[in-house]
Design a protein around this motif. Structure first.
Motif, PDB file in Angstrom:
ATOM      1  N   GLN A 447      11.252 -34.676  24.398  1.00 30.60           N
ATOM      2  CA  GLN A 447      12.529 -35.147  23.852  1.00 30.60           C
ATOM      3  C   GLN A 447      13.772 -34.501  24.456  1.00 30.60           C
ATOM      4  OE1 GLN A 447      13.122 -37.684  22.025  1.00 30.60           O
ATOM      5  NE2 GLN A 447      11.768 -37.933  20.287  1.00 30.60           N
ATOM      6  N   CYS A 448      13.606 -33.512  25.326  1.00 34.05           N
ATOM      7  CA  CYS A 448      14.781 -32.803  25.853  1.00 34.05           C
ATOM      8  C   CYS A 448      15.575 -33.683  26.811  1.00 34.05           C
ATOM      9  CB  CYS A 448      14.349 -31.525  26.568  1.00 34.05           C
ATOM     10  SG  CYS A 448      15.722 -30.634  27.319  1.00 34.05           S
ATOM     11  N   ILE A 449      16.907 -33.639  26.697  1.00 36.58           N
ATOM     12  CA  ILE A 449      17.778 -34.374  27.609  1.00 36.58           C
ATOM     13  C   ILE A 449      18.563 -33.429  28.507  1.00 36.58           C
ATOM     14  CG2 ILE A 449      18.002 -36.484  26.241  1.00 36.58           C
ATOM     15  CD1 ILE A 449      20.686 -35.251  25.177  1.00 36.58           C
ATOM     16  N   CYS A 454      21.517 -25.545  24.106  1.00 39.36           N
ATOM     17  CA  CYS A 454      20.665 -24.412  23.727  1.00 39.36           C
ATOM     18  C   CYS A 454      20.949 -23.202  24.593  1.00 39.36           C
ATOM     19  CB  CYS A 454      19.194 -24.813  23.819  1.00 39.36           C
ATOM     20  SG  CYS A 454      18.733 -25.551  25.400  1.00 39.36           S
ATOM     21  N   SER A 455      20.984 -23.407  25.910  1.00 40.11           N
ATOM     22  CA  SER A 455      21.241 -22.290  26.814  1.00 40.11           C
ATOM     23  C   SER A 455      22.640 -21.737  26.614  1.00 40.11           C
ATOM     24  CB  SER A 455      21.076 -22.734  28.269  1.00 40.11           C
ATOM     25  OG  SER A 455      19.744 -23.110  28.519  1.00 40.11           O
ATOM     26  N   ASP A 463      17.834 -18.935  29.373  1.00 38.85           N
ATOM     27  CA  ASP A 463      18.066 -20.312  29.794  1.00 38.85           C
ATOM     28  C   ASP A 463      17.028 -21.192  29.099  1.00 38.85           C
ATOM     29  OD1 ASP A 463      18.837 -22.606  30.991  1.00 38.85           O
ATOM     30  OD2 ASP A 463      18.422 -21.984  33.052  1.00 38.85           O
ATOM     31  N   VAL A 464      17.275 -21.437  27.820  1.00 32.89           N
ATOM     32  CA  VAL A 464      16.317 -22.152  26.979  1.00 32.89           C
ATOM     33  C   VAL A 464      15.972 -23.515  27.578  1.00 32.89           C
ATOM     34  CG1 VAL A 464      15.873 -22.993  24.646  1.00 32.89           C
ATOM     35  CG2 VAL A 464      17.337 -20.996  24.981  1.00 32.89           C
ATOM     36  N   ARG A 465      16.999 -24.148  28.102  1.00 30.21           N
ATOM     37  CA  ARG A 465      16.806 -25.496  28.664  1.00 30.21           C
ATOM     38  C   ARG A 465      15.750 -25.520  29.768  1.00 30.21           C
ATOM     39  NH1 ARG A 465      22.063 -28.048  31.091  1.00 30.21           N
ATOM     40  NH2 ARG A 465      22.139 -26.013  32.053  1.00 30.21           N
ATOM     41  N   TRP A 466      15.698 -24.451  30.554  1.00 31.54           N
ATOM     42  CA  TRP A 466      14.719 -24.375  31.656  1.00 31.54           C
ATOM     43  C   TRP A 466      13.313 -24.699  31.150  1.00 31.54           C
ATOM     44  CZ3 TRP A 466      14.487 -23.891  36.844  1.00 31.54           C
ATOM     45  CH2 TRP A 466      13.291 -23.479  37.401  1.00 31.54           C
ATOM     46  N   VAL A 484      19.814 -20.423  16.732  1.00 29.74           N
ATOM     47  CA  VAL A 484      20.974 -21.252  17.025  1.00 29.74           C
ATOM     48  C   VAL A 484      20.659 -22.315  18.082  1.00 29.74           C
ATOM     49  CG1 VAL A 484      23.317 -21.220  17.994  1.00 29.74           C
ATOM     50  CG2 VAL A 484      22.692 -19.646  16.172  1.00 29.74           C
ATOM     51  N   CYS A 485      19.739 -22.022  19.011  1.00 29.15           N
ATOM     52  CA  CYS A 485      19.362 -23.052  19.992  1.00 29.15           C
ATOM     53  C   CYS A 485      18.855 -24.291  19.260  1.00 29.15           C
ATOM     54  CB  CYS A 485      18.322 -22.526  20.970  1.00 29.15           C
ATOM     55  SG  CYS A 485      16.801 -21.912  20.219  1.00 29.15           S
TER      56      CYS A 485
END
Lengths: 525, 455
Positions: A447-449, A454-455, A463-466, A484-485
């Motif tokens: 589901q990530c876009i 988040c990062s 770098d949460v998105r990574w 919070v992310c």
């Protein structure tokens, strides 16, 4: 209407902080026989009273800086004479500023010393009221509940603009004065005296001032958290928890214990963050205080040996870092507006790993030497003076890194500089979290876009998105589990949870929805 | 050296490049984009405008990433394609030879020939340049009331970009008038009740939502700047900005008139192969000659672009792979209400379907369940304000479980943050009442979630 209330609030806060800062210049100091004898022991009185009472510090009312310079001048000069004569029992080993501070405390005159209650109201009182007035209208101004990070990167205060630099400068100055110049900050200690008298039945000192300030700031900023995150129960509970542990455990319990002449202890502070736990003075205090002292010793050891690994195994390091810890508590309240300023680069991550583990090693070696010295009675280990190492650690890590840099750099480097780069306890908790824990941030399939919220809002610079965009769970030693992310994710991709270790690291993530492409091994790219 | 050139550095093109490099360290890869030097997340442009992020935060990879992985970046506009000589001509005058070409040029906002659509202050929202234009067309953030040059904005088209644009404009104190052609919000996707829920959310945030209303004409002042619009009911709305968000279409203008077969998009087969050898197309700009089972022939969402990219990279690596995306999923956010969908939920029920709709009393959470009325097979669901676990939904849809099974195990699928109020009981109670069933909720089980037991 709401706008006006926030403006009034802001004016009150600025006035109160300005008055607090200026109060340093409002007090005068003049040494008398009486004030000198109150401040020092009879022996020191006899050694120094003639010179001190003949100096300018006694002849006229001086400001804090002149007074301190006079006193320190006398002390250094006399010490030099005794050192030259090798009269070691006469030498006064206090740091000059600490010594001047003691004398200044008993010799202070002026409006602050005469009306501490009034000044307490005009500074802390108005800052508190102003802070609340500034924050409360957000219930209406922010619109319906939901995370609103609108204009975070447009505002000078939260995007390293001039306001951020002013706050930065003030915080750095505050910490330097607090830690290293007690003689200049007598007014501050005096301001909190009425509260100190009330709680511990003793006049205020700089550490009471610090605790009192800490609690006041956290309370006001917790209100801000409650409003900002009012749609998110995890944040509400977490904020309540850190606030409770700060006020009750870090502040009230030790101060009240001290009221009843018991040794004070912050029962949630854990070595190696509590780096002087094994210092001989502390061990001596605990060992000479009967069953209470023994309890303190055992409790401290249990926290280190049992609580850390067991609780991290079940809940991750968040149980401490973002639910209990005082440093974490300040970061999660006062620091929240600055969380987006943490550096997310690979380079910063590399520096983080070297630095934080070095501090842990330093703390372990320093403590090892301390214990060796305690049990063997020899003051040196391999030719190095234990006390010197302790002092170095206390100055560099305990004061400069944790305090001056840790909090001072909030508006520039984000809220967790100390926790991320320096805290040895965080390093210890992190090692357990990395290798033996049920905690993870689960990524919700495909589901990530890749939006980057988040990062951006990770205070620890992860770098949460990574990970999220690869469908991979986030298992990082530095994650403090602030949540919070997950809160800022617009697509419901991230969930903090404790689950079986077996399903924690999904090294070969399947991005759901691509039957045709099977497993993907994203090792480097 | 074999050279793969990729036109477009969006999620589709970048996914091809990354996966290609992962499987082949020798192939020369060139990523071409006129829009921006580095890949960024298009869906995050709104957050830059609202000040949640800086533009650099929308870039998922550090700039050194491309060099390190030897993916060459060219920022230039492809003027023409010469398929015989396998050459790209850029507007800068330069050219580039390729062995294989991947076209991933994405979409462009629809414009339906409205009178006045080229006036200043009228724009769509898709590209980085659109974001810059929006900054020009509106006032700076946090500016004084008297300096606000846009007081009223009209948005045309009730889809996802429209909602995002509304939220963006509201963040700068601009009153938004939202014209929606249908009688229900996002009426071709959401059910009526869901449309009402979202409509209420928009109104709650201060949007002036005008249903059953179309744009007739945009009127400008003497400087050629928009000053009002006329709607299909003949009403005039004064406005200083018009956002055109009535969908997007494939961005293929510069390929029309070449040998490349195009319709609305570039025609591709299941392997994303165009009619020309060694030329592939994917993502928003591609149109399947035969749509994958249960899907549309043009899919213009982030996820499908990524999946197609992974598939095409495999083919380019020598393992010919067809696009077979599995159960449909998508997500969005309408102001504060998050939306997820799994499986097939059409706006109007199919004949064989039964439906169940639950809504929280606060009107900010809802769930629509679709299942086969005879076999009770779970077909899909829409969920609002509650997060669900993608893996569970995906597994249930693949394994063909019953709606009763889904409800019974709803706790396994809950993905809300810890301590959030749970709604499974309320949902199941209502379902039991409506369908005279006796579904008993089971407690969350990690064994089931991790696929060790259960369906």
């Amino acid at each position: 209407m709401m706008k006006q209330i926030t403006q009034i609030g802001l004016i009150l806060v600025v006035f109160a902080v300005s008055l607090f800062s200026a109060s340093i210049f409002l007090s005068k100091y003049q040494l008398t026989e009486k004030s000198l004898s109150e401040a020092v022991s009879t022996q020191v009185y006899e050694q120094l009273s003639a010179e001190l009472l003949a100096s300018k510090a006694s002849n006229q009312a001086l400001n804090a800086f002149e007074f301190s310079a006079e006193v320190r001048g006398v002390l250094v000069e006399k010490n030099q004479i005794w050192k030259d004569a090798e009269a070691w029992d006469l030498v006064i080993w206090d740091s000059p500023h600490d010594f001047a501070g003691k004398l200044a405390m008993s010799s202070v005159i002026g409006p602050v010393a005469e009306n501490p209650g009034l000044f307490l109201f005009l500074t802390f009182g108005l800052a508190f009221i102003g802070g609340i007035l500034y924050i409360l209208p957000n219930v209406i101004l922010l619109g319906p509940p939901g995370i609103k990070n609108n204009h975070v990167f447009h505002q000078k205060s939260t995007n390293r603009g001039w306001i951020a630099w002013v706050v930065f400068t003030w915080l750095i100055a505050f910490y330097i004065l607090l830690y290293f110049f007690p003689d200049y900050t007598i007014s501050w200690a005096k301001i909190t005296s009425p509260a100190s008298e009330f709680i511990k039945n003793k006049p205020g000192d700089r550490w009471f001032l610090y605790g009192f300030t800490y609690c006041t700031v956290m309370t006001v900023m917790a209100v801000r958290m409650y409003i900002k995150y009012r749609n998110n129960r995890y944040q509400i509970f977490r904020t309540s928890s850190v606030l409770f542990f700060q006020i009750a455990f870090a502040f009230l319990i030790p101060e009240i214990m001290s009221r009843f002449n018991m040794p004070g202890m912050d029962f949630k502070n854990i070595w190696p963050l509590d780096y002087d736990f094994f210092f001989s003075w502390n061990l001596d205090t605990m060992l000479s205080n009967g069953s209470l002292g023994l309890f303190m010793l055992v409790w401290g050891l249990i926290l280190i040996i049992v609580a850390v690994p067991v609780l991290v195994y079940f809940f991750g390091k968040r149980w401490y870092c973002s639910w209990v810890c005082g440093c974490g508590g300040l970061a999660e309240t006062l620091g929240d507006p600055y969380r987006q300023l943490s550096d997310k680069s690979l380079k910063a991550w590399k520096i983080e790993r070297y630095l934080i583990h070095s501090v842990l090693v330093f703390a372990v070696i320093m403590t090892g030497m301390t214990l060796y010295t305690f049990f063997s009675g020899t003051s040196e280990v391999m030719g190095i003076e234990t006390q010197q190492i302790q002092k170095t650690y206390g100055f560099l890590i305990g004061s400069v890194f944790a305090g001056v840099i840790g909090t001072g750099f909030y508006p520039i480097m984000g809220s967790r500089t100390w926790c991320r780069f320096g805290c040895p306890l965080a390093a210890y908790l992190g090692l357990v979290q990395k290798f033996k824990s049920r905690f993870r941030i689960t990524t919700n399939g495909g589901q990530c876009i890749s939006c980057g919220n988040c990062s951006t809002y990770c205070e620890q610079g992860i770098d949460v998105r990574w990970y999220a965009q690869r469908g991979q769970n986030i298992v990082r030693s530095s994650c403090v589990g602030c949540g919070v992310c997950s809160a800022v994710c617009p697509r419901g991709v991230l969930k903090l949870e404790n689950g079986p270790e077996g399903g924690r690291m999904n090294d070969n993530p399947i991005l759901i929805g691509k039957d045709s492409a099977s497993l993907s091994h994203f090792s480097e790219i | 050296m074999r050279h793969v050139a990729i036109i477009g550095n969006g999620i589709s093109g970048v996914t091809v490049a990354r996966n290609l490099r992962k499987g082949d360290s020798n192939v020369r890869i060139t990523l071409i984009s006129a829009e921006s030097p580095y890949f960024f997340s298009r869906t995050a442009l709104m957050y830059v405008y609202m000040g949640h992020m800086k533009f650099e935060h929308t870039q998922p990879y550090e700039s050194g990433f491309w060099k390190k992985n030897r993916i060459d970046l060219i920022q230039d506009y492809v003027q023409s394609l010469e398929f015989e000589s396998k050459t790209l001509q850029f507007s800068s005058g330069k050219s580039l030879k390729y062995d294989e070409l991947v076209i991933a040029t994405g979409s462009k906002p629809n414009r339906f020939g409205w009178p006045g659509q080229d006036l200043k202050g009228v724009q769509g929202l898709y590209s980085f340049q659109d974001l810059q234009l929006l900054e020009e067309n509106t006032h700076p953030p946090l500016c004084k009331e008297k300096d606000r040059k846009v007081k009223n904005a009209v948005i045309v088209g009730g889809g996802l970009i429209g909602v995002e644009l509304a939220e963006m404009l509201m963040s700068r104190n601009i009153q938004v008038h939202f014209l929606v052609r249908e009688s229900k919000f996002w009426g071709n996707v959401l059910t009526e009740a869901e449309g009402d829920l979202i409509s209420a959310e928009l109104r709650h945030h201060g949007v002036n939502l005008m249903m059953n209303t179309e744009l007739k004409e945009i009127q400008g002042n003497s400087e050629g700047r928009v000053e009002s619009i006329i709607d299909s009911h003949g009403n005039t709305i004064a406005c200083e900005f018009v956002g055109l968000t009535a969908g997007v279409s494939p961005n293929i203008d510069f390929m029309k008139g070449t040998k490349l077969a195009v319709d609305r998009g570039i025609i591709v087969d299941e392997y994303l192969q165009t009619n020309i050898d060694s030329v592939y197309a994917l993502g928003d700009c591609a149109q399947f000659s035969t749509a994958p089972a249960g899907r549309r022939n043009i899919e213009q969402v982030w996820y499908t672009g990524r999946m197609m990219g992974e598939v095409l990279a495999k083919t380019l690596l020598g393992e010919q792979t067809s696009y077979n995306p599995g159960p449909w999923f998508n997500s969005a956010k309408f102001f504060e209400i998050e939306y997820q969908t799994y499986g097939q939920v059409s706006s109007i029920p199919e004949e064989n379907e039964a439906r169940f709709y639950w809504e929280h009393e606060n009107g900010d959470k809802a769930m629509t369940l679709v299942f086969d009325s005879k076999s009770r097979l779970f077909i899909g669901l829409n969920v609002f304000g509650i997060r669900l676990r993608h893996e569970m939904m995906d597994r249930w849809l693949r394994n063909g479980v019953s709606v009763d099974y889904v409800l019974e195990h709803l706790s396994d699928a809950n993905f809300d943050p810890e301590f959030y109020q749970k709604h499974e009981k309320s949902i199941i109670n209502q379902f039991n009442t409506e369908f005279s069933t006796n579904v008993v909720p089971k407690r969350k089980s990690w064994k089931r979630i991790l696929g060790k037991i259960g369906a």
